[in-house]
Design an enzyme around this catalytic site. Sequence first.
Site, mmCIF file in Angstrom:
data_model
loop_
_atom_site.group_PDB
_atom_site.id
_atom_site.type_symbol
_atom_site.label_atom_id
_atom_site.label_comp_id
_atom_site.label_asym_id
_atom_site.label_seq_id
_atom_site.Cartn_x
_atom_site.Cartn_y
_atom_site.Cartn_z
ATOM 1 C CD GLN A 65 -3.239 1.032 2.771
ATOM 2 O OE1 GLN A 65 -3.298 2.239 3.032
ATOM 3 N NE2 GLN A 65 -2.785 0.476 3.026
ATOM 4 C CD GLU B 30 -2.036 2.498 8.688
ATOM 5 O OE1 GLU B 30 -2.350 3.843 8.906
ATOM 6 O OE2 GLU B 30 -1.221 2.618 7.488
ATOM 7 C CG ASP C 177 0.559 1.104 4.930
ATOM 8 O OD1 ASP C 177 1.843 1.087 4.962
ATOM 9 O OD2 ASP C 177 0.021 0.631 4.681
ATOM 10 N N GLY D 49 -8.851 21.458 18.480
ATOM 11 C CA GLY D 49 -7.909 22.748 18.520
ATOM 12 C C GLY D 49 -8.724 23.881 18.881
ATOM 13 N N GLY D 50 -8.963 25.048 18.532
ATOM 14 C CA GLY D 50 -9.296 25.560 19.597
ATOM 15 C C GLY D 50 -10.455 26.385 19.728
#
Length: 413
Positions: free
Chosen positions: A17, A139, A168, A246-247
């Site tokens: 892959q 993987e 991968d 996140g924020g």
Amino acid sequence: MAKALDGIRILDMTHVQSGPTCTQILAWFGADVIKVELPGRGDITRGQLRDKPNVDSLYFTMLNSNKRSITINTKHEKGKEVFRKLIKACDVMVENFAPGALDRQGFTWEAIHELNPRLIYASVKGFGPGPYEDCKVYENIAQCTGGSASTTGFEDGPPLVTGSQIGDSGTGIHLVAGILAALFQREKSGQGQRVTCAMQDTVLNLCRVKLRDQQRLAAGPLTEYPQYPNGVFGDAVPRAGNASGGGQPGWAVKTKGGGPNDYIYVIIQPPGWEPLMKLCGRAELIADPEWATPEKRLPKLDQCFAIVEQWAMTLDKLAVMRELNKFDIPCGPILDMREIAEEQSLRETGTVVEVDHPKRGKFLTVGNPIKLSDSPTDVTPSPLLGEHTDEILKSIVGWSDAEIAAARRDGAV
């Protein structure tokens, strides 16, 4: 119409892959990708996870479109001769063998560079230089060693690997960037170079916000994590469930239907608080001093999303999305693979493509996710094993029909 990589020839020594992801993107951009496979067997994924007998698996066909296939036994002297001629005729060689596999056959970087000083030699590795560089990686190992698994899942559960193939395919896409940069530099230097991407490094790059949070821990609790304010923060970044990372706080809430994917992910931004509470029938919370500001809401995000969920469960996930988008509230329904396969807009953009394979018939695959206005992608079927052997041996290696027949009898091709 001309393609971005017209005239670039890739020697594809990849399998499974990570490498095929890289070379397929290069093929989509217009490069002539010559996939080298073992006679009689080929890429191991041709036979893995087959859904139809005696035809190439979807695992193979979905990672090897737009390529040509040649079979070469590189342990045979005639096979090595072919391989050397292909090295001289190509711009890039890509491989993802176990550490040292090509070196043991005499094809070290130094030997390859001597054969073709302009060749770019690109490799996927599991680990970079260090104590683990000779270890094989797959993987899920990459996800575990690159920081993803330790930060994925819920606090009271085990570490989890994601269904996205960030080890991968993620590494393959990073390798594309390295190859294109090396090709650009070659225009100025005239020289090829080594390009390597380690799977551990790639996963870490994709987890950089978690490394950010590891350093923020020194300043106190991570207030956007669901452990705040009542949970305990240890000395490493915890698993955060569906928190946004996140924020702006986000969470997956249930919608009408009750199925395993009847959810929608909603992000609460300050401008969205008022319309969101109006939709939820909780207008009194808009100006309530205990709820009106992000700072006040942060310690009770679980209550915020419970309010949203109570409303969302009255509508299906697409209806919730339509309502929230009227007010620019960021959201996204949890789409399962059946829904994605049936989404017409993805067909129209070439993100999902139907391909007609000569042996397996029609199937769906993923198209080029990178759109260029002047280099459109046409997805063609993956090659049959050795389909282009004679064609390549004649046009590139320069062999006659008699030489090809003799090499085939000897098991070299």
